[in-house]
Design a protein around this motif. Structure first.
Motif, PDB file in Angstrom:
ATOM      1  N   VAL A  82      47.840  36.278  52.613  1.00 51.56           N
ATOM      2  CA  VAL A  82      47.898  37.145  51.431  1.00 51.56           C
ATOM      3  C   VAL A  82      46.941  36.673  50.366  1.00 51.56           C
ATOM      4  N   GLY A  83      46.495  37.578  49.529  1.00 58.14           N
ATOM      5  CA  GLY A  83      45.812  37.177  48.293  1.00 58.14           C
ATOM      6  C   GLY A  83      44.368  37.579  48.208  1.00 58.14           C
ATOM      7  N   GLU A  84      43.680  37.663  49.327  1.00 63.26           N
ATOM      8  CA  GLU A  84      42.275  38.067  49.334  1.00 63.26           C
ATOM      9  C   GLU A  84      41.916  38.434  50.759  1.00 63.26           C
ATOM     10  N   PRO A  85      40.772  39.094  50.911  1.00 65.31           N
ATOM     11  CA  PRO A  85      40.384  39.434  52.279  1.00 65.31           C
ATOM     12  C   PRO A  85      40.152  38.166  53.093  1.00 65.31           C
ATOM     13  N   ILE A  86      40.535  38.192  54.348  1.00 58.89           N
ATOM     14  CA  ILE A  86      40.304  37.034  55.215  1.00 58.89           C
ATOM     15  C   ILE A  86      39.168  37.381  56.178  1.00 58.89           C
ATOM     16  N   VAL A 134      50.551  38.541  60.100  1.00 62.79           N
ATOM     17  CA  VAL A 134      50.432  39.732  59.259  1.00 62.79           C
ATOM     18  C   VAL A 134      49.534  39.411  58.071  1.00 62.79           C
ATOM     19  N   ASP A 135      48.560  40.297  57.844  1.00 59.94           N
ATOM     20  CA  ASP A 135      47.675  40.197  56.693  1.00 59.94           C
ATOM     21  C   ASP A 135      48.225  41.206  55.691  1.00 59.94           C
ATOM     22  N   THR A 136      48.890  40.699  54.650  1.00 62.45           N
ATOM     23  CA  THR A 136      49.641  41.576  53.755  1.00 62.45           C
ATOM     24  C   THR A 136      48.869  41.820  52.470  1.00 62.45           C
ATOM     25  N   TRP A 137      48.577  43.063  52.208  1.00 60.43           N
ATOM     26  CA  TRP A 137      47.871  43.427  50.967  1.00 60.43           C
ATOM     27  C   TRP A 137      48.869  43.964  49.954  1.00 60.43           C
ATOM     28  N   TRP A 138      48.855  43.430  48.749  1.00 60.72           N
ATOM     29  CA  TRP A 138      49.696  43.915  47.650  1.00 60.72           C
ATOM     30  C   TRP A 138      49.316  43.175  46.393  1.00 60.72           C
ATOM     31  N   GLN A 139      50.076  43.398  45.311  1.00 63.02           N
ATOM     32  CA  GLN A 139      49.695  42.879  43.997  1.00 63.02           C
ATOM     33  C   GLN A 139      50.915  42.508  43.162  1.00 63.02           C
ATOM     34  N   THR A 140      50.663  41.737  42.113  1.00 70.77           N
ATOM     35  CA  THR A 140      51.720  41.371  41.164  1.00 70.77           C
ATOM     36  C   THR A 140      52.538  42.595  40.735  1.00 70.77           C
ATOM     37  N   GLU A 141      51.853  43.684  40.526  1.00 71.53           N
ATOM     38  CA  GLU A 141      52.493  44.907  40.024  1.00 71.53           C
ATOM     39  C   GLU A 141      53.440  45.536  41.048  1.00 71.53           C
ATOM     40  N   GLY A 165      43.328  49.488  41.975  1.00 73.18           N
ATOM     41  CA  GLY A 165      42.223  48.715  41.411  1.00 73.18           C
ATOM     42  C   GLY A 165      41.417  47.952  42.443  1.00 73.18           C
ATOM     43  N   ASP A 166      41.628  48.281  43.722  1.00 70.13           N
ATOM     44  CA  ASP A 166      40.839  47.658  44.789  1.00 70.13           C
ATOM     45  C   ASP A 166      39.979  48.717  45.479  1.00 70.13           C
ATOM     46  N   GLY A 167      38.805  48.293  45.933  1.00 68.33           N
ATOM     47  CA  GLY A 167      38.004  49.133  46.806  1.00 68.33           C
ATOM     48  C   GLY A 167      38.457  48.910  48.245  1.00 68.33           C
ATOM     49  N   ARG A 222      40.974  48.287  55.173  1.00 71.93           N
ATOM     50  CA  ARG A 222      40.243  47.030  54.950  1.00 71.93           C
ATOM     51  C   ARG A 222      39.963  46.961  53.456  1.00 71.93           C
ATOM     52  N   ILE A 223      40.465  45.899  52.837  1.00 69.36           N
ATOM     53  CA  ILE A 223      40.341  45.768  51.384  1.00 69.36           C
ATOM     54  C   ILE A 223      39.042  45.038  51.076  1.00 69.36           C
ATOM     55  N   LEU A 224      38.260  45.586  50.145  1.00 69.87           N
ATOM     56  CA  LEU A 224      36.953  44.999  49.861  1.00 69.87           C
ATOM     57  C   LEU A 224      36.954  44.129  48.613  1.00 69.87           C
ATOM     58  N   GLY A 225      37.884  44.332  47.714  1.00 71.62           N
ATOM     59  CA  GLY A 225      37.910  43.525  46.488  1.00 71.62           C
ATOM     60  C   GLY A 225      38.117  44.400  45.277  1.00 71.62           C
ATOM     61  N   ARG A 226      38.182  43.762  44.126  1.00 73.15           N
ATOM     62  CA  ARG A 226      38.526  44.453  42.890  1.00 73.15           C
ATOM     63  C   ARG A 226      37.420  45.399  42.430  1.00 73.15           C
ATOM     64  N   ILE A 227      37.818  46.525  41.861  1.00 71.85           N
ATOM     65  CA  ILE A 227      36.835  47.433  41.267  1.00 71.85           C
ATOM     66  C   ILE A 227      36.840  47.321  39.747  1.00 71.85           C
ATOM     67  N   ILE A 248      38.267  38.951  38.511  1.00 72.90           N
ATOM     68  CA  ILE A 248      37.662  38.126  39.558  1.00 72.90           C
ATOM     69  C   ILE A 248      38.785  37.406  40.285  1.00 72.90           C
ATOM     70  N   ASN A 249      38.784  37.517  41.602  1.00 71.24           N
ATOM     71  CA  ASN A 249      39.848  36.933  42.408  1.00 71.24           C
ATOM     72  C   ASN A 249      39.370  35.579  42.950  1.00 71.24           C
ATOM     73  N   VAL A 250      39.794  34.504  42.304  1.00 68.00           N
ATOM     74  CA  VAL A 250      39.368  33.161  42.712  1.00 68.00           C
ATOM     75  C   VAL A 250      40.507  32.502  43.477  1.00 68.00           C
ATOM     76  N   HIS A 304      43.727  34.011  42.963  1.00 60.63           N
ATOM     77  CA  HIS A 304      44.266  34.145  41.615  1.00 60.63           C
ATOM     78  C   HIS A 304      43.411  35.099  40.807  1.00 60.63           C
ATOM     79  N   ARG A 305      44.059  35.997  40.098  1.00 61.37           N
ATOM     80  CA  ARG A 305      43.317  36.996  39.336  1.00 61.37           C
ATOM     81  C   ARG A 305      42.945  36.475  37.961  1.00 61.37           C
ATOM     82  N   LEU A 306      41.654  36.461  37.670  1.00 57.15           N
ATOM     83  CA  LEU A 306      41.191  36.034  36.351  1.00 57.15           C
ATOM     84  C   LEU A 306      40.462  37.204  35.711  1.00 57.15           C
TER      85      LEU A 306
HETATM   86  C1  6R9 Z   1      49.997  39.341  46.147  1.00 54.75           C
HETATM   87  C2  6R9 Z   1      48.839  39.051  45.290  1.00 54.75           C
HETATM   88  C3  6R9 Z   1      46.266  41.116  43.858  1.00 54.75           C
HETATM   89  C4  6R9 Z   1      44.846  41.325  44.334  1.00 54.75           C
HETATM   90  C5  6R9 Z   1      44.667  42.660  45.011  1.00 54.75           C
HETATM   91  C6  6R9 Z   1      43.525  42.374  45.961  1.00 54.75           C
HETATM   92  C7  6R9 Z   1      43.782  40.947  46.408  1.00 54.75           C
HETATM   93  C8  6R9 Z   1      45.856  40.585  47.799  1.00 54.75           C
HETATM   94  C9  6R9 Z   1      45.098  40.879  49.816  1.00 54.75           C
HETATM   95  C10 6R9 Z   1      44.042  41.092  48.907  1.00 54.75           C
HETATM   96  C11 6R9 Z   1      42.622  41.583  50.644  1.00 54.75           C
HETATM   97  C12 6R9 Z   1      44.825  41.019  51.219  1.00 54.75           C
HETATM   98  N1  6R9 Z   1      44.549  40.887  47.661  1.00 54.75           N
HETATM   99  N2  6R9 Z   1      46.202  40.562  49.098  1.00 54.75           N
HETATM  100  N3  6R9 Z   1      42.810  41.441  49.326  1.00 54.75           N
HETATM  101  N4  6R9 Z   1      43.569  41.378  51.588  1.00 54.75           N
HETATM  102  N5  6R9 Z   1      45.759  40.799  52.165  1.00 54.75           N
HETATM  103  O1  6R9 Z   1      47.863  38.467  45.732  1.00 54.75           O
HETATM  104  O2  6R9 Z   1      48.915  39.526  44.008  1.00 54.75           O
HETATM  105  O3  6R9 Z   1      47.756  37.888  42.475  1.00 54.75           O
HETATM  106  O4  6R9 Z   1      48.314  40.257  41.757  1.00 54.75           O
HETATM  107  O5  6R9 Z   1      46.474  39.791  43.387  1.00 54.75           O
HETATM  108  O6  6R9 Z   1      44.539  40.364  45.345  1.00 54.75           O
HETATM  109  O7  6R9 Z   1      42.303  42.420  45.275  1.00 54.75           O
HETATM  110  O8  6R9 Z   1      44.393  43.661  44.067  1.00 54.75           O
HETATM  111  P1  6R9 Z   1      47.877  39.329  42.838  1.00 54.75           P
END
Ligand code: 6R9
Length: 676
Positions: free
Chosen positions: A403-407, A427-434, A528-530, A540-545, A549-551, A554-556
């Motif tokens: 989780v957290g960024e594209p792998i 499982v590659d889980t895509w989601w967000q704090t919200e 907010g993701d492409g 396939r998640i490409l990153g923030r639009i 910046i996802n470091v 972690h979202r900064l």
């Molecule tokens: C849970 C979490 C959210 C942002 C999200 C996206 C990126 C999270 C991902 C992913 C590609 C995945 N992101 N999971 N990108 N593949 N499986 O990370 O929450 O800290 O709010 O970050 O992280 O860009 O919009 P949060």
């Protein structure tokens, strides 16, 4: 993509691979969801009642009468009329059968210290005592907010569950954040109590954490919020490990206070499903962070259901999510989801690579971990520092999450073959704090895995990709667009704390065509993701639009970084941009222009770094600070971060003819690219 904003996806790597892996049969045989018919049960025809299946995993004091109330879009209400207590669901209800089972296993960083197992019975006792303290010593009531600035210690889940028990809203600020960042969040949430710890171990050091509490209280007070009490847990009860003095009348050691609450019992308060359970701050497009407000009933139902079906948690598993509880992943998938399911959840102090890159595998072997959850940034680091370490240990995972960024597919394959030994499903889980919980992922026993793609929308989630004009981007077209969720779901946050207009504006206005509409179909949620959608239905998640910046997962916010940089007296303007980074996925680079008459110096660069570390935290430390003669700007004076990011990443800067000062682009390019 056709967005105007600087975009991470513009520098995203595009993978070529189209490969699939089948879930191991050993996994399928025991999975919580192995019959594809479950997908039909959660199809749009059954919305929103399908989510009853998740809510029925909980114990309710009063059953709800309305599954989804859409009277006031997009402020959705779930399980209306229902009442429950989150702490009761995560602790009390397991006592009858599992009182002697470990609820939490805590692994301290020093390997000389004993791992601690905390049974459900012990957890029950500890949350009752601390809940009594919050209520009777601090005078906290239902709906009050409390900020935590706690590291990875069992006192953190104990504090969270204690608040939940008495209906107090907790707001945990990641322990690695600076005191000032914590103070901002205290002020925003209006917390009068701060819960912290004297010290904790990290990377071989015993870090003084109490010092940050003093900075936090001062920062909050400058913003008009006075903290009355600072509760300090001690890493070693009975003696302080911090040289920072206690402030008389304000600061209290929790272990001393608890003596008065020994064996006290506090009845769990029956809360409406819609009562806020916690706030979790995240970065946005302005310097003011967003306090995402999560509900009690909808949130708990959603994390319990997704943890059961997507992470395949059974009560007899030993489950380890390596995330920090200070992030949403830790709230949902270390504390609330796993404990609601009555499993054993492991938490550890420190970092994955200290004292060496074998540590996670040693812990997994010692504790018999069956389900493992981490982020690409940790996987990359572990692969770099210990590519063969996993072979040395005799653990056996059945399931792994990322989780957290594209792998990257290459990193995914190492995770699968070396960490998972080819036996565990991923499982590659895509989601967000919200979002509260997973939005897109493969269903582990049902869908094949595809490295680099997270998969289809999860049960009951209907994602769509729109272009800028709200046209649906078709599966298999290869075109990227903005990923949205067409429907509400129980885990979605209720609002931004204190900023309801910003909530509507940021997440629901872009594709809403009728602000008067009461039909949920008219209110797609903008993530907010492409993203792109394959012909196979996998996203396939490409990153923030947006300006985030996802470091290392972690979202900064670029604005937060820039605001910190320009507090340095000599700095006139600052721009924060993402650069590709082998280990952390992305890193931050800061460009600054100085005030007239000031000459560039190493000292100014150092001050910028220091200011960012003080105001946000060490995780935000820039990889480089570039002092440039001027920023590329539009004619209306907007700094073109997209152009700067392209230079930093050796990419094509695209069309710069609309700039007010196109000549600066070549100057910056020479300066930066020559130095790299
Ligand atoms: C849970 C979490 C959210 C942002 C999200 C996206 C990126 C999270 C991902 C992913 C590609 C995945 N992101 N999971 N990108 N593949 N499986 O990370 O929450 O800290 O709010 O970050 O992280 O860009 O919009 P949060």
């Amino acid at each position: 993509m056709t967005t105007q904003q600087p975009s991470e996806s513009q520098i995203a790597v595009h993978w070529r691979e189209e490969e699939y892996y089948q879930p191991p049969s050993r996994f399928i045989g025991q999975a919580n969801a192995s019959d594809p018919v479950i997908i039909e049960r959660f199809s749009e025809a059954h919305f929103p009642e399908c989510f009853k299946e998740y809510a029925d995993l909980l114990d309710w004091d009063t059953y709800w009468h309305t599954t989804l109330d859409t009277a006031n879009p997009p402020f959705w209400k779930w399980f209306v009329g229902g009442r429950l207590n989150a702490c009761y669901n995560c602790v009390d209800r397991h006592l009858a059968i599992d009182r002697n089972k470990a609820a939490l296993i805590w692994v301290p960083e020093p390997e000389s210290e004993q791992t601690q197992a905390i049974t459900y019975q012990e957890l029950y006792q500890r949350v009752n005592e601390f809940a009594a303290l919050l209520r009777d010593f601090c005078g906290l009531n239902v709906g009050d907010r409390v900020t935590f600035h706690l590291p990875m210690v069992p006192e953190l889940p104990v504090s969270m569950l204690s608040c939940a028990r008495v209906g107090v809203i907790h707001s945990e600020v990641f322990g690695g954040f600076s005191g000032v960042a914590c103070g901002d969040r205290i002020a925003d949430s209006g917390s009068r109590v701060l819960v912290t710890m004297d010290a904790y171990h990290r990377n071989g050091e015993l870090v003084d954490h109490k010092a940050k509490a003093d900075e936090a209280v001062e920062a909050a007070s400058k913003l008009g919020v006075q903290v009355d009490k600072v509760l300090v847990w001690r890493r070693y009860p009975g003696r302080s490990s911090s040289p920072t003095p206690m402030v008389a009348g304000r600061d209290f050691f929790v272990d001393e206070l608890l003596a008065a609450f020994h064996r006290q019992r506090v009845e769990p308060v029956s809360m409406p499903a819609e009562a806020p359970l916690f706030l979790m701050y995240t970065s946005g497009t302005t310097a003011r962070p967003k306090g995402c407000q999560h509900s009690t009933g909808g949130y708990l139902a959603y994390v319990t259901g997704t943890a059961k079906y997507y992470q395949d948690i059974h009560p007899e598993d030993t489950y380890w999510c390596m995330a920090d509880i200070g992030w949403i992943t830790g709230h949902s998938y270390i504390v609330y989801g796993p404990l609601s399911l009555g499993t054993t959840s492991v938490i550890y102090e420190g970092v994955p690579t200290y004292p060496d890159a074998g540590r996670p595998w040693r812990i997994a072997e010692q504790l018999g971990v069956t389900i493992f959850h981490t982020a690409p940034t940790a996987i990359r680091m572990l692969r770099k520092l210990g590519p063969d370490e996993p072979h040395k240990y005799g653990y056996r995972f059945k399931h792994m999450t990322t989780v957290g960024e594209p792998i990257e597919p290459d990193v995914w394959r190492w995770y699968f073959h070396t960490v998972g030994k080819g036996e565990a499903v991923i499982v590659d889980t895509w989601w967000q704090t919200e979002n509260g919980g997973f939005l897109a992922s493969t269903l582990p026993a049902v869908h094949p895995m595809k490295p680099g793609s997270c998969g289809p929308g999860v049960l009951g989630i209907y994602p769509v990709i729109y272009d800028e004009d709200r046209n649906v981007i078709e599966a298999g077209s290869g075109t990227a667009g903005n990923i949205c969720i067409r429907n509400p779901w129980p885990g979605i946050f209720q609002t931004i704390w204190g900023q309801p207009e910003r909530f509507v504006e940021l997440y629901y206005s872009k594709y809403n065509t009728d602000p008067e509409s009461k039909d949920w179909r008219d209110w797609p949620y903008l993530a907010g993701d492409g993203a792109t959608l394959g012909a196979d239905g996998y996203f396939r998640i490409l990153g923030r639009i947006d300006d985030v910046i996802n470091v290392a997962g972690h979202r900064l916010g670029t604005k937060e970084l820039e605001s910190a940089a320009i507090t340095v007296a000599q700095v006139a303007e600052a721009a924060a941009v993402p650069v590709m980074d082998e280990l952390r996925g992305r890193a931050v680079e800061i460009y600054i222009a100085l005030k007239p008459g000031i000459t560039s110096s190493k000292e100014i660069e150092e001050k910028v770094v220091e200011s960012i570390e003080n105001q946000i935290g060490k995780i935000a430390r820039p990889k480089n600070v570039w002092i440039v003669a001027d920023m590329p700007k539009t004619r209306s004076g907007k700094i073109m971060r997209r152009v700067i990011a392209s230079i930093s990443n050796f990419a094509d800067v695209g069309d710069i003819t609309t700039l007010a000062n196109p000549e600066i682009v070549d100057d910056i390019r020479h300066q930066v690219q020559r130095a790299k």
